[in-house]
Enzyme design. Structure first.
Site, PDB file in Angstrom:
ATOM      1  N   ASP A 131     -35.632   5.109 130.756  1.00 38.88           N
ATOM      2  CA  ASP A 131     -35.393   4.189 129.331  1.00 38.88           C
ATOM      3  C   ASP A 131     -34.971   3.585 129.609  1.00 38.88           C
ATOM      4  O   ASP A 131     -34.298   3.223 130.453  1.00 38.88           O
ATOM      5  CB  ASP A 131     -34.820   4.965 127.507  1.00 38.88           C
ATOM      6  CG  ASP A 131     -34.480   4.309 126.962  1.00 38.88           C
ATOM      7  OD1 ASP A 131     -34.393   3.191 126.874  1.00 38.88           O
ATOM      8  OD2 ASP A 131     -34.746   4.457 126.227  1.00 38.88           O
ATOM      9  N   HIS A 132     -35.997   2.114 129.472  1.00 43.26           N
ATOM     10  CA  HIS A 132     -35.140   0.744 130.510  1.00 43.26           C
ATOM     11  C   HIS A 132     -33.913   0.572 129.861  1.00 43.26           C
ATOM     12  O   HIS A 132     -33.756  -0.767 130.535  1.00 43.26           O
ATOM     13  CB  HIS A 132     -36.579  -0.007 130.331  1.00 43.26           C
ATOM     14  CG  HIS A 132     -36.762  -0.692 129.497  1.00 43.26           C
ATOM     15  ND1 HIS A 132     -37.522  -0.472 128.650  1.00 43.26           N
ATOM     16  CD2 HIS A 132     -36.505  -2.186 128.804  1.00 43.26           C
ATOM     17  CE1 HIS A 132     -37.865  -1.320 127.590  1.00 43.26           C
ATOM     18  NE2 HIS A 132     -37.638  -2.291 128.067  1.00 43.26           N
ATOM     19  N   HIS A 145     -34.957   3.527 122.427  1.00 46.92           N
ATOM     20  CA  HIS A 145     -33.334   3.005 122.822  1.00 46.92           C
ATOM     21  C   HIS A 145     -32.690   2.821 122.344  1.00 46.92           C
ATOM     22  O   HIS A 145     -31.166   3.201 122.308  1.00 46.92           O
ATOM     23  CB  HIS A 145     -34.161   1.626 122.769  1.00 46.92           C
ATOM     24  CG  HIS A 145     -35.662   1.470 123.428  1.00 46.92           C
ATOM     25  ND1 HIS A 145     -35.792   1.548 125.142  1.00 46.92           N
ATOM     26  CD2 HIS A 145     -37.167   0.920 123.651  1.00 46.92           C
ATOM     27  CE1 HIS A 145     -36.992   1.649 125.743  1.00 46.92           C
ATOM     28  NE2 HIS A 145     -37.933   0.920 124.346  1.00 46.92           N
TER      29      HIS A 145
HETATM   30  C1  BG6 Z   1     -40.892  -0.864 124.208  1.00 44.64           C
HETATM   31  C2  BG6 Z   1     -41.465  -0.724 123.602  1.00 44.64           C
HETATM   32  O1  BG6 Z   1     -39.991   0.343 124.803  1.00 44.64           O
HETATM   33  O2  BG6 Z   1     -40.178  -1.848 124.552  1.00 44.64           O
HETATM   34  C3  BG6 Z   1     -42.097  -1.863 123.478  1.00 44.64           C
HETATM   35  O3  BG6 Z   1     -42.244   0.278 123.389  1.00 44.64           O
HETATM   36  C4  BG6 Z   1     -40.969  -3.043 122.834  1.00 44.64           C
HETATM   37  O4  BG6 Z   1     -42.695  -2.283 121.851  1.00 44.64           O
HETATM   38  C5  BG6 Z   1     -39.980  -2.888 124.161  1.00 44.64           C
HETATM   39  O5  BG6 Z   1     -41.751  -4.153 122.872  1.00 44.64           O
HETATM   40  C6  BG6 Z   1     -38.801  -4.180 123.874  1.00 44.64           C
HETATM   41  O6  BG6 Z   1     -37.453  -4.470 125.612  1.00 44.64           O
HETATM   42  P1  BG6 Z   1     -37.377  -5.088 125.445  1.00 44.64           P
HETATM   43  O7  BG6 Z   1     -36.611  -4.808 127.137  1.00 44.64           O
HETATM   44  O8  BG6 Z   1     -37.738  -6.633 125.563  1.00 44.64           O
HETATM   45  O9  BG6 Z   1     -35.977  -5.467 124.209  1.00 44.64           O
END
Ligand code: BG6
Length: 478
Positions: A172-173, A235
């Site tokens: 989960d980044h 997230h």
């Molecule tokens: C991803 C989603 O996991 O996270 C996307 O699938 C979203 O829809 C993205 O835009 C948002 O990531 P970050 O790091 O740009 O906030």
């Protein structure tokens, strides 16, 4: 600190995520000196291509997505020599023997499944049948990890047939973002906050992940998913866990994940009236969600706001308001811990409602601010004013802030280090689906239609009302 030597195989090595995030991230880690000279990255995909062709593809990807570091032509050349490519057939036998012969057995072997979950089982089975992965191998999987509890369980079962839980790294980044980790440092590294971190002192908590982008050519995936599955189930819930969990006894993978799991399990089912779904409308110059998603009748939400409650001793009665959406006013992700009002003010004539707010800004401008009340400087008497105590990293770290790795870079290095703290455990993912499934099913049963909202706004009017009804107000998205 350099990591140990490794061979990293990226299945889906020619895909969007590999080109946008994984390889540019690895390039930056190499530049920083964290990756040993001999470490190799092996792209594996269906496309018929050779290593030279792959290196060229990744050269272009780094130029496009590599940021300022991509200007260093010599460094890119050096990085590309680490790359190899194997054409593999995930559902057949082609390429697997080659992959077996290419990998070094005496270094860490990691396998990144940057492919649809439908292929996890096929890849896992072949990695073992062709004796490519052993019990020391590490498997990295991306979200979406299923689309409901049942499919997540099936995926976990498939992976568990082949690998142990301590080999599986579910990404989960958001957990790799610098401020998310700093949140834990602030909570558990200071004596100041923990005594106040409960329903005696906290009025409510807001979690906002606002985006300015739309579905960006991912309409086919997104329309089947929606903001609830795409953002909240993973997230936002992860952020909620880190804010709400009890102090783990140690900063160790299972100790942290045990505490996060307890938070998810303590979440009260959400009342239908405490959720607002939205879909962005068209403007004079840009299309509406339905056009972007290529379904004129789509009822998928591009925005969600909800009020959650955690049924435990610490948080009983404290609302957690969460919202996320696309095509909003600004790209801004923030967690705000809003403390209660003073019970009594000793300052005559001061009618303002002064509140301490700890705001944790995830992006952009990562940093943490604490709003405190002080005397307005000058001769004007005892007038109070709210000012932020700013702990923004760019200032605190000076030029070193530039070197802060992005989420993917950090997480991939954690895989090589064998540190699972910032990865989701199987039971956590299942528990998160168990909480979101009834919400999604409830919408379906009621034929719920999302409220339209203006692009560039803060979401539908009803989302504002969600807090207004409780005598509260969302923080501005800016
Ligand atoms: C991803 C989603 O996991 O996270 C996307 O699938 C979203 O829809 C993205 O835009 C948002 O990531 P970050 O790091 O740009 O906030």
């Amino acid at each position: 600190i350099p990591v140990d030597d490794f061979d990293l195989v990226i299945f889906g090595g020619t895909g969007d995520l590999a080109r946008r995030k994984i390889l540019p991230g690895l390039y930056r880690r190499c530049l920083s000196g964290q990756v040993p000279d001999d470490a190799r990255i092996i792209g594996a995909a269906r496309s018929d291509m050779d290593t030279e062709g792959y290196r060229q593809m990744i050269r272009e990807a780094i130029a496009e997505f590599g940021g300022p570091e991509a200007a260093d032509g010599k460094a890119i050349d050096r990085f590309l020599t680490r790359l190899h490519y194997v054409t593999v057939d995930a559902r057949g036998d082609g390429g697997w023997k080659e992959l077996h012969d290419l990998l070094r057995k005496d270094v860490i072997n990691a396998f990144y499944f940057s492919v649809g979950p439908g292929l996890f089982g096929d890849l896992a089975e072949r990695l073992l049948r062709f004796e490519i992965a052993d019990t020391n191998a590490r498997i990295v999987v991306e979200k979406p990890f299923g689309r409901d509890l049942e499919s997540a369980r099936a995926l976990n079962a498939t992976l568990a047939q082949h690998f142990n839980e301590d080999q599986i790294y579910r990404i989960d980044h958001y957990l790799g973002k610098e401020t998310v980790q700093n949140l834990m440092a602030v909570r558990f590294g200071n004596v100041l906050f923990e005594p106040l971190w409960n329903n005696h002192y906290v009025d409510h908590i807001q979690i906002t992940v606002a985006e300015t982008v739309g579905v960006e050519g991912r309409g086919a995936y997104y329309d089947k998913s929606g903001a609830m599955r795409d953002m909240v189930q993973n997230h936002l819930m992860q952020l909620l866990c880190l804010i709400a969990m009890e102090p783990p006894s140690m900063f160790d993978a299972d100790a942290v994940r045990d505490e996060k799991l307890k938070v998810i399990r303590a979440l009260q089912p959400v009342d239908y009236h405490h959720i607002v779904r939205g879909q962005y409308d068209k403007t004079r110059t840009s299309a509406d969600y339905r056009t972007d998603a290529e379904d004129p009748r789509s009822h998928t939400e591009s925005f969600v706001a909800l009020k959650a409650h955690i049924n435990n001793w610490r948080w009983a009665g404290v609302p957690f308001y969460m919202r996320t959406g696309k095509k909003l006013k600004a790209r801004s992700s923030e967690i705000a811990v809003v403390f209660k009002d003073l019970g009594h003010s000793i300052f005559p004539g001061d009618e303002a409602r002064h509140r301490n707010i700890l705001s944790i800004q995830l992006q952009p401008n990562e940093g943490i601010k604490l709003q405190v009340t002080i005397k307005e400087p000058g001769p004007g008497g005892m007038r109070l004013v709210d000012v932020p105590l700013d702990m923004t990293f760019a200032e605190a770290l000076g030029p070193d802030a530039e070197g802060v790795p992005d989420a993917y870079e950090r997480l991939i290095m954690d895989v090589i280090r064998g540190n699972q703290t910032l990865f989701m455990r199987g039971d956590e993912v299942e528990a998160a689906w168990a909480w979101t499934d009834p919400i999604i099913e409830g919408w379906k049963a009621r034929n719920d239609v999302p409220k339209l909202y203006d692009q560039g706004s803060s979401g539908p009017e009803d989302a504002l009302m969600l807090l207004h009804r409780d005598g509260r107000k969302w923080r501005e998205i800016k």
